[in-house]
Scaffold this active site. Structure first.
Site, PDB file in Angstrom:
ATOM      1  N   GLU A 165       0.800  -1.230   0.000  1.00  0.00           N
ATOM      2  CA  GLU A 165       0.000   0.000   0.000  1.00  0.00           C
ATOM      3  C   GLU A 165       0.836   1.286   0.000  1.00  0.00           C
ATOM      4  O   GLU A 165       0.761   2.103   0.935  1.00  0.00           O
ATOM      5  CB  GLU A 165      -0.970   0.005   1.184  1.00  0.00           C
ATOM      6  CG  GLU A 165      -1.921  -1.170   1.189  1.00  0.00           C
ATOM      7  CD  GLU A 165      -2.958  -1.112   2.310  1.00  0.00           C
ATOM      8  OE1 GLU A 165      -2.902  -0.191   3.133  1.00  0.00           O
ATOM      9  OE2 GLU A 165      -3.831  -1.998   2.337  1.00  0.00           O
ATOM     10  N   GLU A 348      -5.267  -8.731   0.880  1.00  0.00           N
ATOM     11  CA  GLU A 348      -5.935  -8.298   2.119  1.00  0.00           C
ATOM     12  C   GLU A 348      -7.393  -8.049   1.807  1.00  0.00           C
ATOM     13  O   GLU A 348      -7.720  -7.422   0.792  1.00  0.00           O
ATOM     14  CB  GLU A 348      -5.361  -6.975   2.662  1.00  0.00           C
ATOM     15  CG  GLU A 348      -4.026  -7.063   3.320  1.00  0.00           C
ATOM     16  CD  GLU A 348      -3.576  -5.715   3.912  1.00  0.00           C
ATOM     17  OE1 GLU A 348      -4.431  -4.868   4.250  1.00  0.00           O
ATOM     18  OE2 GLU A 348      -2.356  -5.530   4.004  1.00  0.00           O
TER      19      GLU A 348
HETATM   20  O1  IFM Z   1      -4.144  -2.821   9.078  1.00  0.00           O
HETATM   21  C1  IFM Z   1      -4.103  -2.346   7.776  1.00  0.00           C
HETATM   22  C2  IFM Z   1      -2.932  -2.955   7.034  1.00  0.00           C
HETATM   23  O2  IFM Z   1      -1.727  -2.706   7.663  1.00  0.00           O
HETATM   24  C3  IFM Z   1      -2.863  -2.381   5.643  1.00  0.00           C
HETATM   25  N1  IFM Z   1      -4.119  -2.512   4.969  1.00  0.00           N
HETATM   26  C4  IFM Z   1      -5.312  -2.069   5.650  1.00  0.00           C
HETATM   27  C5  IFM Z   1      -5.358  -2.705   7.029  1.00  0.00           C
HETATM   28  C6  IFM Z   1      -6.621  -2.209   7.764  1.00  0.00           C
HETATM   29  O3  IFM Z   1      -6.572  -0.838   7.930  1.00  0.00           O
END
Ligand code: IFM
Length: 446
Positions: A165, A348
């Site tokens: 990210e 994710e």
């Molecule tokens: O916890 C975060 C993660 O580190 C990166 N993506 C989003 C998740 C939720 O906010």
């Protein structure tokens, strides 16, 4: 209800990150990172720190056992740069590497494919002091760190993700100050931090590929389809600008070696000749993080004149994010259409809810179960429609340190009692285990 089936050989598991779960911040020669400083400056909203978090540094065998019992065949974890090269450059701390060595062996023994991510936000503080992602000085140290980690683990780890990210790092860390290192420097800083992460990623990919054959190299980007809250031309233009910043700088950088047209002029001051070739790389696997769409409206004074608009949604998570599983289906289909359908996996996806421990000691997290079911159904539908999606890793295995929100937001399918460290699988864990076992999900399709 209809039953949807996942492709054979699908990757099933979870993602985590070093800073959010490991704890043990002073153990075995680890150096300081920007999130230590951010927390010490009192910027974590609930006043907690990651000093212990899930204590995964010590309890990892129990966590691997939980993964195995759920039927995982894959697990993405990040490596803490400050454990491996405590000052960011220079001396390598072999004890830091030893931890990941043990973890990788434990995963392989449990039949779980280790997928590493090199940068999930814990930048060594000395590198930040030297300019961090705002300058080019971080590029070679990142490539060197990648070399060092690969030299130790690439005999067993075959999946290498560079960044997680980069847009969040740039926007929240350097633009609006809600994340470490906490700068409120606005638009130019956001674009610089994005571009320098792209460059560091390109350098690291080449550094690893030069020394190791047969690896799957990639990165992880959180893609959020940006839509305008209505058809007003100002809002439509704001959504397009936000899409360029949030999605395209990272995505088009690595896949196409391209700076988005909407941003080319603003980035011209620091993009150097040859940079677009340096940021492009033929990756093997792209990790996509998906949480929701972004519904935008024009708002003066906000970065790129854009801000969150009315999402027209009636389901929300404890993060205040709308629940929009159809956005995941759309995203995968649009990605297939626009980028030639390269291999991707969901790196994710998940939700924070304000879980309650019931009288029976269990956590009946029905909202998280519904969230997972609906998003898994979106992935299965996209796969059935020809999207080249290879796996689904939920966020996250454990409740963990949710950055500026500290320990107040629970994303795990396993509850962590932060006082005792005790792990309790939630109903969502049982649900996910059943989906993995059957390779099917029941979908609410009218
Ligand atoms: O916890 C975060 C993660 O580190 C990166 N993506 C989003 C998740 C939720 O906010």
């Amino acid at each position: 209800m209809a039953s949807l089936t996942f492709p054979r050989d699908f990757l099933w598991g979870a993602s985590t990150s070093s800073y959010q779960i490991e704890g043990a911040l002073d153990a075995d020669g680890r150096g300081p990172c920007i999130w230590d400083s951010f927390a010490a400056a009192g910027k974590i909203l609930d006043g907690t720190t990651a000093a212990t978090a899930c204590d995964h540094y010590h309890r990892w065998p129990e966590d691997v056992a939980l993964m195995k019992a759920a039927g995982f065949n894959a697990y993405r974890f990040s490596i803490a740069w400050p454990r491996v090269i405590p000052a960011g450059t220079g001396a390598v701390n072999s004890k830091g590497l030893d931890f990941y060595d043990r973890l990788v062996d434990g995963l392989l023994e449990a039949g779980i494919r280790p997928m590493t991510c090199l940068y999930h936000w814990d930048l060594p503080q000395p590198l930040e002091d030297a300019g961090g992602w705002l300058g080019r000085g971080v590029i070679e140290p990142f490539a060197e760190y990648a070399r060092v980690v690969a030299a130790r683990l690439a005999d067993r780890v075959k999946d290498w993700m560079m960044l997680n990210e980069p847009n969040v790092v740039a926007i929240f860390g350097y633009g609006v100050g809600e994340h470490a290192p906490g700068y409120t420097l606005g638009e130019e800083a956001i674009l610089k931090a994005l571009h320098h992460q792209n460059l560091a990623q390109g350098a690291a990919l080449r550094a690893i590929a030069a020394e190791h054959a047969g690896l799957r190299l990639g990165t992880v980007i959180n893609l959020q389809p940006c839509r305008a809250e209505d058809e007003a031309p100002d809002n439509v233009a704001a959504a397009a600008r936000w899409d360029a910043v949030w999605n395209r700088v990272a995505l088009d950088g690595v896949l196409r070696g391209r700076i988005p047209d909407l941003l080319a002029e603003r980035m011209a001051g620091f993009v150097q000749p040859g940079d677009t070739e340096r940021i492009r790389y033929p990756i093997d696997l792209l990790g996509i993080n998906y949480y929701s769409r972004m519904t935008m409206k024009a708002e003066a004074g906000k970065p790129f004149g854009a801000f969150w608009g009315d999402a027209h949604c009636d389901r929300w998570t404890h993060m205040g994010w709308p629940v929009q599983p159809d956005g995941l289906y759309d995203l995968l289909c649009e990605f297939k259409r626009d980028y030639g359908n390269p291999a991707v996996y969901i790196a994710e996806n998940g939700a924070a809810y304000d879980d309650v421990v019931a009288a029976d000691g269990r956590i009946h997290d029905a909202e998280r179960v519904a969230f997972l079911r609906d998003h898994l159904a979106a992935v299965a539908r996209a796969a059935a429609d020809g999207c080249n999606v290879k796996g689904y890793l939920c966020w996250s295995l454990l409740d963990n340190f949710e950055w500026a929100q500290g320990l107040s937001r629970r994303f795990g399918i396993v509850r962590v009692d932060y006082d005792s460290g005790r792990r309790t699988p939630k109903d969502s864990y049982q649900f996910f285990r059943d989906v993995i076992r059957t390779g099917e999900v029941e979908a609410n399709i009218p």
